[in-house]
Design an enzyme around this catalytic site. Structure first.
Site, PDB file in Angstrom:
ATOM      1  N   HIS A 116      15.401  72.111 -68.738  1.00 46.65           N
ATOM      2  CA  HIS A 116      15.930  73.158 -69.620  1.00 46.65           C
ATOM      3  C   HIS A 116      17.149  73.858 -69.049  1.00 46.65           C
ATOM      4  O   HIS A 116      17.316  73.943 -67.830  1.00 46.65           O
ATOM      5  CB  HIS A 116      14.847  74.167 -70.002  1.00 46.65           C
ATOM      6  N   ASP A 118      18.022  77.080 -69.729  1.00 44.71           N
ATOM      7  CA  ASP A 118      17.887  78.525 -69.521  1.00 44.71           C
ATOM      8  C   ASP A 118      17.212  78.849 -68.198  1.00 44.71           C
ATOM      9  O   ASP A 118      16.547  78.000 -67.591  1.00 44.71           O
ATOM     10  CB  ASP A 118      17.106  79.175 -70.674  1.00 44.71           C
ATOM     11  N   ASP A 151      14.585  76.138 -60.674  1.00 42.78           N
ATOM     12  CA  ASP A 151      13.993  76.117 -62.022  1.00 42.78           C
ATOM     13  C   ASP A 151      15.063  76.474 -63.038  1.00 42.78           C
ATOM     14  O   ASP A 151      15.284  77.638 -63.298  1.00 42.78           O
ATOM     15  CB  ASP A 151      12.820  77.100 -62.068  1.00 42.78           C
ATOM     16  N   GLU A 185      13.055  77.420 -72.706  1.00 39.99           N
ATOM     17  CA  GLU A 185      11.743  77.050 -72.142  1.00 39.99           C
ATOM     18  C   GLU A 185      11.027  78.260 -71.574  1.00 39.99           C
ATOM     19  O   GLU A 185       9.804  78.380 -71.671  1.00 39.99           O
ATOM     20  CB  GLU A 185      11.940  75.998 -71.037  1.00 39.99           C
ATOM     21  N   GLU A 186      11.804  79.165 -70.995  1.00 40.49           N
ATOM     22  CA  GLU A 186      11.184  80.313 -70.318  1.00 40.49           C
ATOM     23  C   GLU A 186      10.555  81.304 -71.299  1.00 40.49           C
ATOM     24  O   GLU A 186       9.844  82.216 -70.889  1.00 40.49           O
ATOM     25  CB  GLU A 186      12.219  81.022 -69.420  1.00 40.49           C
ATOM     26  N   ASP A 212       9.132  65.397 -67.992  1.00 45.53           N
ATOM     27  CA  ASP A 212       9.663  66.755 -68.033  1.00 45.53           C
ATOM     28  C   ASP A 212       9.634  67.317 -66.616  1.00 45.53           C
ATOM     29  O   ASP A 212       9.041  66.714 -65.714  1.00 45.53           O
ATOM     30  CB  ASP A 212       8.808  67.616 -68.979  1.00 45.53           C
ATOM     31  N   HIS A 456      11.513  81.789 -59.867  1.00 42.29           N
ATOM     32  CA  HIS A 456      11.444  83.029 -60.667  1.00 42.29           C
ATOM     33  C   HIS A 456      11.533  84.264 -59.752  1.00 42.29           C
ATOM     34  O   HIS A 456      11.328  85.378 -60.214  1.00 42.29           O
ATOM     35  CB  HIS A 456      10.153  83.130 -61.507  1.00 42.29           C
TER      36      HIS A 456
HETATM   37 ZN   LIG Z   1      11.245  75.556 -65.747  1.00 42.08          ZN
END
Ligand SMILES: [Zn+2]
Length: 509
Positions: A116, A118, A151, A185-186, A212, A456
């Site tokens: 992803h 984002d 991520d 996605e987030e 994925d 994150h």
């Molecule tokens: Zn992710």
């Protein structure tokens, strides 16, 4: 009598040892494949630039800064000219991207790689804790720093780098390769991956398999396992929050009448936590541990290779560790409890929210049924809160796609053990479930336990060496999954600039 006892004992020893030896064998990785040539220092510069776009997903989907996504699209076009020339690009729902690399054999089902675009925001107040600003894309001797390096913009970029390098080296796939990059996605992927999945489904696309983002290559997974483990999630847990509420007679606290609503709901919650859904040591968990065998010292290997004998005690032991317990069962966690407004007033209403992460052995319905049975109090209302998801199907580990995936991992990370596993959180993968039963979630990121807090969190970073491995992995997977002859599919004549420079240095010295 004694004779038959010894015969039985001998049979027992032979059987258990044979299983230990069989499960200890690792598939040999042949070194007969040609490494894909990549100009790593240029790729690192490009990743650094990608990190600088603030493609942030905020809880409120309307707060998206579309301009940042569009700027990133424009950058990708400039950074990957071959990809944009040879693959067809579609912009889905304004900000998501899908590329199709047409294969020469239309009879083969396409393979799809997803990640992803984002990233999550940086928690306000923690900006100063970063060694380098989160959107600067700082490159040090060893690392690239910034939000998205783990991520998962690194994944988007590594996939595109892999495709770009393969195109430069004359690769053309026999099987069609689809690349899908969602933009939200987030925050559940409702507008990005879900829309890409819908578009493909409407076209009648059926995939051979889908990869994925997912679990990483973990350095010290369990004490006793000497080598890193590449965890490939073959299933994803479901999600359910139940609101439990009860209304009783209120009144003055000086004249209480029977049990209060707080006490009755409290009892129900206590029963729920005391009686979790059953743990099962079969299917998925069993295949995880059997795969880990080859990395274990002999005594442990003997235990795990003979689960038929040690299953009971092992299950009880693993259930005492929260992380492994969560892999064995549907977890139960009370997250909200509300009641009462004043110390001398008996409240009429009490409410609580209990959150369940549903194991593929269970379903939304079986969990609700379990709750009803355990609580056993008709006065307590049980309501599903919005946002529930069934657990995913469990993808096979015995098919060709899983073998191709494992082989690709082992070719790039030869020292690892590949183990199927369960994803406790959710990824975009569920939005593609209509396209194939073969969905795998793996990300070629090397992570020590301490690194996982960076995802994150603060000081998210990726080692340059690992980024090189990521690009190799995706390129290798595209070759293994889509080439007629993986061994001869790329030209040997290609020389990356790094190598030419090195040759010059050698000559000069
Ligand atoms: Zn992710």
């Amino acid at each position: 009598m004694l004779y038959s006892f010894f015969a039985l004992l001998a049979l027992f020893i032979i059987t258990t040892l044979t299983r230990t030896v069989l499960l200890s064998r690792r598939e040999k990785v042949t070194a007969d494949f040609r490494e894909v040539k990549v100009r790593l220092h240029e790729a690192v510069e490009r990743l650094s630039r990608a990190i600088q776009f603030k493609t942030i997903s905020r809880q409120d989907a309307h707060k998206i800064d579309g301009e940042e996504f569009k700027k990133m699209h424009a950058f990708l076009e400039e950074a990957f000219p071959n990809v944009h020339r040879s693959l067809s690009k579609e912009i889905i729902n304004h900000y998501s991207l899908m590329f199709t690399w047409e294969g020469s054999n239309p009879d083969l089902k396409p393979v799809m790689l997803t990640c992803h675009l984002d990233v999550v925001p940086v928690e306000p107040g923690t900006e100063q804790d970063w060694d380098h600003p989160p959107f600067q894309g700082k490159i040090t001797d060893e690392y690239i720093y910034g939000r998205g390096t783990m991520d998962v913009q690194s994944g988007v970029m590594a996939i595109l780098e892999g495709a770009e390098a393969l195109l430069e080296q004359g690769f053309s796939p026999e099987r069609t390769i689809i690349l899908g990059f969602g933009h939200d996605e987030e925050i559940d992927g409702e507008f990005g991956a879900s829309e890409i999945g819908r578009v493909l489904h409407e076209r009648g696309t059926e995939l051979e398999f889908l990869l994925d983002e997912g679990l990483p290559v973990v350095e010290e997974l369990i004490e006793g396992i000497k080598c890193p483990v590449a965890l490939v999630a073959i299933a994803e847990k479901g999600y359910l929050s139940l609101e439990l509420s009860i209304e009783t007679e209120g009144g003055h606290s000086s004249v209480p009448q029977g049990k209060t609503s707080i006490a009755r709901l409290g009892e129900a919650l206590h029963r729920l936590e005391e009686n979790p859904l059953p743990a099962k040591f079969d299917g998925l968990v069993k295949s995880t541990f059997e795969s880990l065998c080859s990395g274990m010292p002999l005594p442990l290997r003997y235990v795990f290779a003979n689960l038929w004998m040690f299953k009971g005690p092992l299950k009880r032991f693993l259930a005492t560790i929260p992380a492994t317990d969560a892999a064995l069962r549907t977890t139960t966690a009370t997250t909200i409890f509300e009641s009462g407004v004043k110390e001398n007033v008996i409240p009429t209403l009490a409410r609580a929210v209990v959150n369940f992460r549903i194991h593929p052995n269970d379903s939304l319905e079986s969990v609700i049924e379990h709750v009803r049975r355990v609580i056993n109090d008709d006065a307590i209302k049980i309501e599903k809160k919005f946002g529930f998801i069934e657990p995913s199907l469990v993808s096979s580990v015995k098919n060709e796609p899983f073998q191709q995936l494992s082989r690709s991992i082992r070719q790039v990370f030869p020292e690892v053990v590949v183990a199927p596993s369960l994803m406790v959180g959710a990824t975009d993968a569920r939005h593609y479930s209509a396209l194939t039963p073969n969905i795998y979630r793996f990300f070629p990121l090397r992570a020590e336990q301490s690194d996982l807090d960076r995802v994150h969190g603060t000081n998210e970073r990726l080692s340059i060496q690992n980024y090189g491995e990521m690009i190799q992995f995706y390129a290798r997977l595209m070759i293994n999954a889509a080439a007629v002859n993986p061994r001869t599919s790329i030209s040997a004549n290609f020389k990356p600039v790094d190598e030419i420079k090195d040759e010059r240095k050698v000559k000069a010295s």
